[in-house]
Scaffold this active site. Structure first.
Site, PDB file in Angstrom:
ATOM      1  N   GLN A 220      -6.155  -2.010  -0.876  1.00 55.91           N
ATOM      2  CA  GLN A 220      -6.380  -2.227  -2.299  1.00 55.91           C
ATOM      3  C   GLN A 220      -5.028  -2.545  -2.927  1.00 55.91           C
ATOM      4  O   GLN A 220      -4.247  -1.653  -3.245  1.00 55.91           O
ATOM      5  CB  GLN A 220      -7.000  -0.955  -2.907  1.00 55.91           C
ATOM      6  CG  GLN A 220      -8.278  -0.525  -2.208  1.00 55.91           C
ATOM      7  CD  GLN A 220      -9.431  -1.492  -2.437  1.00 55.91           C
ATOM      8  OE1 GLN A 220      -9.852  -1.713  -3.577  1.00 55.91           O
ATOM      9  NE2 GLN A 220      -9.959  -2.078  -1.368  1.00 55.91           N
ATOM     10  N   ARG A 240      -7.388   1.420  -8.454  1.00 51.34           N
ATOM     11  CA  ARG A 240      -6.694   0.135  -8.461  1.00 51.34           C
ATOM     12  C   ARG A 240      -7.628  -0.936  -7.887  1.00 51.34           C
ATOM     13  O   ARG A 240      -8.577  -0.635  -7.153  1.00 51.34           O
ATOM     14  CB  ARG A 240      -5.405   0.200  -7.648  1.00 51.34           C
ATOM     15  CG  ARG A 240      -5.600   0.426  -6.168  1.00 51.34           C
ATOM     16  CD  ARG A 240      -4.329   0.884  -5.461  1.00 51.34           C
ATOM     17  NE  ARG A 240      -3.186   0.058  -5.827  1.00 51.34           N
ATOM     18  CZ  ARG A 240      -2.134   0.535  -6.498  1.00 51.34           C
ATOM     19  NH1 ARG A 240      -2.061   1.809  -6.816  1.00 51.34           N
ATOM     20  NH2 ARG A 240      -1.145  -0.266  -6.814  1.00 51.34           N
ATOM     21  N   ALA A 261     -14.365   2.171 -11.121  1.00 52.96           N
ATOM     22  CA  ALA A 261     -14.119   1.649  -9.772  1.00 52.96           C
ATOM     23  C   ALA A 261     -13.206   0.420  -9.808  1.00 52.96           C
ATOM     24  O   ALA A 261     -12.860  -0.091 -10.871  1.00 52.96           O
ATOM     25  CB  ALA A 261     -15.452   1.315  -9.110  1.00 52.96           C
ATOM     26  N   HIS A 262     -12.869  -0.066  -8.639  1.00 55.18           N
ATOM     27  CA  HIS A 262     -11.900  -1.156  -8.565  1.00 55.18           C
ATOM     28  C   HIS A 262     -12.432  -2.436  -9.213  1.00 55.18           C
ATOM     29  O   HIS A 262     -13.603  -2.760  -9.121  1.00 55.18           O
ATOM     30  CB  HIS A 262     -11.446  -1.421  -7.126  1.00 55.18           C
ATOM     31  CG  HIS A 262     -12.535  -1.668  -6.112  1.00 55.18           C
ATOM     32  ND1 HIS A 262     -12.244  -1.894  -4.785  1.00 55.18           N
ATOM     33  CD2 HIS A 262     -13.874  -1.726  -6.199  1.00 55.18           C
ATOM     34  CE1 HIS A 262     -13.350  -2.071  -4.108  1.00 55.18           C
ATOM     35  NE2 HIS A 262     -14.353  -1.967  -4.947  1.00 55.18           N
ATOM     36  N   ASN A 263     -11.493  -3.147  -9.856  1.00 51.96           N
ATOM     37  CA  ASN A 263     -11.777  -4.455 -10.430  1.00 51.96           C
ATOM     38  C   ASN A 263     -12.768  -4.429 -11.591  1.00 51.96           C
ATOM     39  O   ASN A 263     -13.308  -5.469 -11.979  1.00 51.96           O
ATOM     40  CB  ASN A 263     -12.229  -5.421  -9.337  1.00 51.96           C
ATOM     41  CG  ASN A 263     -11.119  -5.627  -8.324  1.00 51.96           C
ATOM     42  OD1 ASN A 263     -11.173  -5.133  -7.197  1.00 51.96           O
ATOM     43  ND2 ASN A 263     -10.071  -6.315  -8.749  1.00 51.96           N
TER      44      ASN A 263
END
Lengths: 364, 364, 364
Positions: A220, A240, A261-263
């Site tokens: 990540q 991240r 969560a990511h993104n």
């Protein structure tokens, strides 16, 4: 940093024990004072305020409380003034937004955590980190290489700031927070204890065959980026991004135990209540309100000004503003047992109803 | 501190390796010993206990297990004794509450975290804090100004105790806990790692117009107050109140990752299972049981002795004791797709059914 | 430690700035290179990759993207090669699992947290703890008596390792983690910030009568045991067992804010997404997938290869593989108000339908 229009005031307190004249608040808030220039020492709700306290009316439902209130002064909207003036001997401060001014007045009267610039001897600060003298670095703080802190950043203690992290002016980080490498936090943010910013997003590639296998970790390599004026609650987590960043835009307010969560991208001035969770790669618009314990699935796009009720699972994109709910109504347990069983038959029930309708209306 | 009737025993352990005679347990628990005075070194469930172990029977369904058990002694209620005595050669300890006595016996035999009074050299303790010599202050603990700790308080490490906090006698705080300024924790409490007590409640006043705006933070000037004998699980969060306090009354047991918002009051001896969340200003009665992942909305009043099933969202006040549930039954995904779609039509289905009923019964 | 078949590769990075030839990746991944031996400096998705980057195709839906991609090389499955080869001038690396190889390639190119063996001066390490010189012990880490760490264990800081804990080779623990006494973590695990391993399971025996009472704590004397290659997300909590252990088998991947209660066993290679919760004594099979915010009740048995959708409450055992869902569909709030009300009448609606069917079909 991400944008800084509508820059928030830094809450400043009056010295403890000092009163303030209503006229001074009129100047601060751009309001009109009507009635005697009373001396105020605090704020309180209408039903509890005393003669030295400022109250507010923003909901017409509480007009009666004004008549009975002993508040020294009341914040009101001009449209409410006419029906109130003759009903009370208090002073008035006429403003566009009584509730927001009440909050600002409350900030004036409340004690901020004591500001003590300097570095606690026990802090572990990498030599390459840029930490202005105006910063307050508490006990057992670790600051990694290449970190850049703004002016008057307060890290109250027990916090880990990873390599290359940047934090903007006047940001306050309560005890026991983790900020992973390379993440960015804006100015005037508040981060509560136990929050984690920049942990790895949850990404794994399956590599299984008939003989075994494993989940292969996908690095990540994006960051978590918080804009200015963001508040993040206790034990909340912001992952991240996988390659791009996870972004919390300016002015967002996020409660406790929220998982991002990511993104994910959360639009400016969106509020997210406690224990809500947003799955990966979802974009949420500006000025949204996400209720407590709500869950938003991944890879969705939620428009601006969407309101999501508490406990609601959002499983498709929402293309326009609106208020959305998905809550199973509670009932006595024995009722639930009967009714829930029927849920497994709903599709068949509908088919049976169609059959009756067809048979009945054709027969006629 | 909040009340202290029904003061819990501090769990005390026997020195490791010491056995205890059944007669001694009879004295401790106010029970009647029947049969030989066996020597016991531990506890175990009926199906696994050996001759040196104490088991218990509290559920008549397990009577058969007693006959097959090799336990040296079994805790029983007098009403079960008659049907059991001839079926086993074990000794008996007749008590009012076999399960609770089993728990107390288990406490005797289990190893407590080692008690080591004293202050770790790395601890950062403000000169004005009152920390009795009987306290155990572990590594990397920070204790702020004006803190008052009771006797034998154990802070195992990495914990932040804010200014003015008060903690009662014999309270045990595991590693990595944050207690914000001015909060109060009673006696004989247990707080698990990662918990946060006293973070800001989630309060903001909207101040938006067509040209922009912001959420104005409402200072949270109340406290979080925990009574005696409260246990708080890992990573749980209890917010401070906005003006008044957030209160957890005596004897409550709260599991992991529970979120308690500002100005909630949780009644005495209520248990709250993991990941449940209670929104602001809700009052929960005494002796309630809140299931895991349940969610209770804000500004509600829940009576005493209410049982809320896991996963259930409570959206209205509950004025009297009862058991309440709201769980969507799970089913194979393809079934769910068909049935869930009908949920959006429920109101219309009911209308169609009424229409058929009306048409049919009128025609007759 | 629990098993170590399918031992995962430790992610190793190339030195920063080094490129790698496609032929070298072919050797590493056991793949066949087709086309020029390009030099690669990173990975990227097809639609963004440049000439020095490696992309992948695993889903036939994205075949068009390959034609338009500027990637220097693309990982493909042999079955896709024929339809792609003539459509692009890139090089190919033919492998059995393009997605998994992409993840491994990404690991090669990504920067790992810098590995710095040694003990930070501020760490508090008990003299009896076994800490190899290859370990990296960061600031404000406390390591208790009898701890045994494997080679190259990295504790990045602010972490508490309780007495008697064992941690296997190459495990990485991010900042601010608590591991309670006696717990076991396998090799090559990753534990993210704020996680708590081994907190007390939630066990209390009721001891109430008409005059009062209390919840009697049941000591939790089991451990929490994580196998090899387990990843545990930020602020997740795994309780120790009551007498037996709580077990997370090898290869599991657990996201943020997941709660795992006492005596749960999670089967090998199961993945659990964010904020899910599993109640006590439930056993989950291998290769399961538990969706975000799902809740699994206690004392259940879930078979291998079960997929549980996000937000789904599982209240009964699942004896065989399948995909299960329980999600209340969201709708505009006004629609929900109408439809949710009918849910309390479902059982009666079914009865009314039966009545109509009976009356109608009998009359004919």
């Amino acid at each position: 940093m991400i944008g800084s229009e509508s820059k928030q005031d830094i809450p400043t307190s009056l010295p403890i024990g000092n009163d303030v004249e209503l006229s001074e608040l009129a100047v601060r808030f751009g309001g009109e004072m009507i009635g005697p220039n009373v001396l105020l020492h605090g704020v309180a709700p209408l039903h509890r305020a005393g003669s030295g306290e400022l109250a507010f009316l923003s909901n017409p439902r509480y007009v009666e409380q004004v008549a009975q209130s002993r508040a020294g002064a009341v914040l009101v909207h001009r449209s409410d003034l006419a029906k109130l003036q003759h009903r009370s001997t208090c002073s008035w401060l006429v403003v566009a937004n009584p509730y927001a001014c009440f909050a600002r007045a409350a900030q004036l009267f409340s004690a901020q955590p004591a500001y003590q610039p300097g570095r606690c001897a026990s802090a572990d600060i990498d030599a390459s980190a840029q930490v202005p003298q105006s910063c307050q670095i508490g006990p057992f703080v670790s600051i990694g290489p290449g970190v850049v802190l703004g002016e008057r950043v307060k890290l109250l203690g027990h916090t880990h700031i990873g390599a290359g992290v940047r934090i903007g002016d006047d940001t306050l980080i309560y005890s026991r927070v983790s900020v992973y490498d390379a993440c960015v936090i804006g100015a005037r943010c508040i981060v509560h204890s136990g929050a984690v910013i920049g942990s790895d997003g949850f990404g794994f590639a399956p590599d299984f065959s008939s003989t075994g296998g494993q989940w292969v970790k996908i690095p990540q390599t994006g960051r978590a980026v918080l804009g200015d004026d963001v508040e993040l609650g206790a034990n909340s987590t912001i992952d991240r991004g996988a390659m791009d960043d996870t972004v919390i835009e300016m002015g967002c307010k996020i409660d406790n135990q929220v998982q991002i969560a990511h993104n994910v991208r959360v639009g400016a001035f969106t509020v997210i209540a406690g224990t809500a969770a947003i799955a990966g790669s979802t974009t949420i618009g500006k000025y949204c309100m996400v209720g407590g314990a709500a869950n938003i699935a991944g890879h969705l796009t939620i428009a601006d000004k969407v309101i999501i009720s508490g406990g609601t699972a959002i499983t498709k994109s929402i293309p326009a503003a609106g208020h959305f709910t998905a809550v199973f109504p509670f009932m006595p347990h024995s009722e639930w047992e009967k009714n829930a069983a029927v849920l497994k038959q709903l599709s068949k029930l509908r088919a049976r109803l169609r059959q009756i309708e067809f048979a009945f209306f054709n027969k006629k």
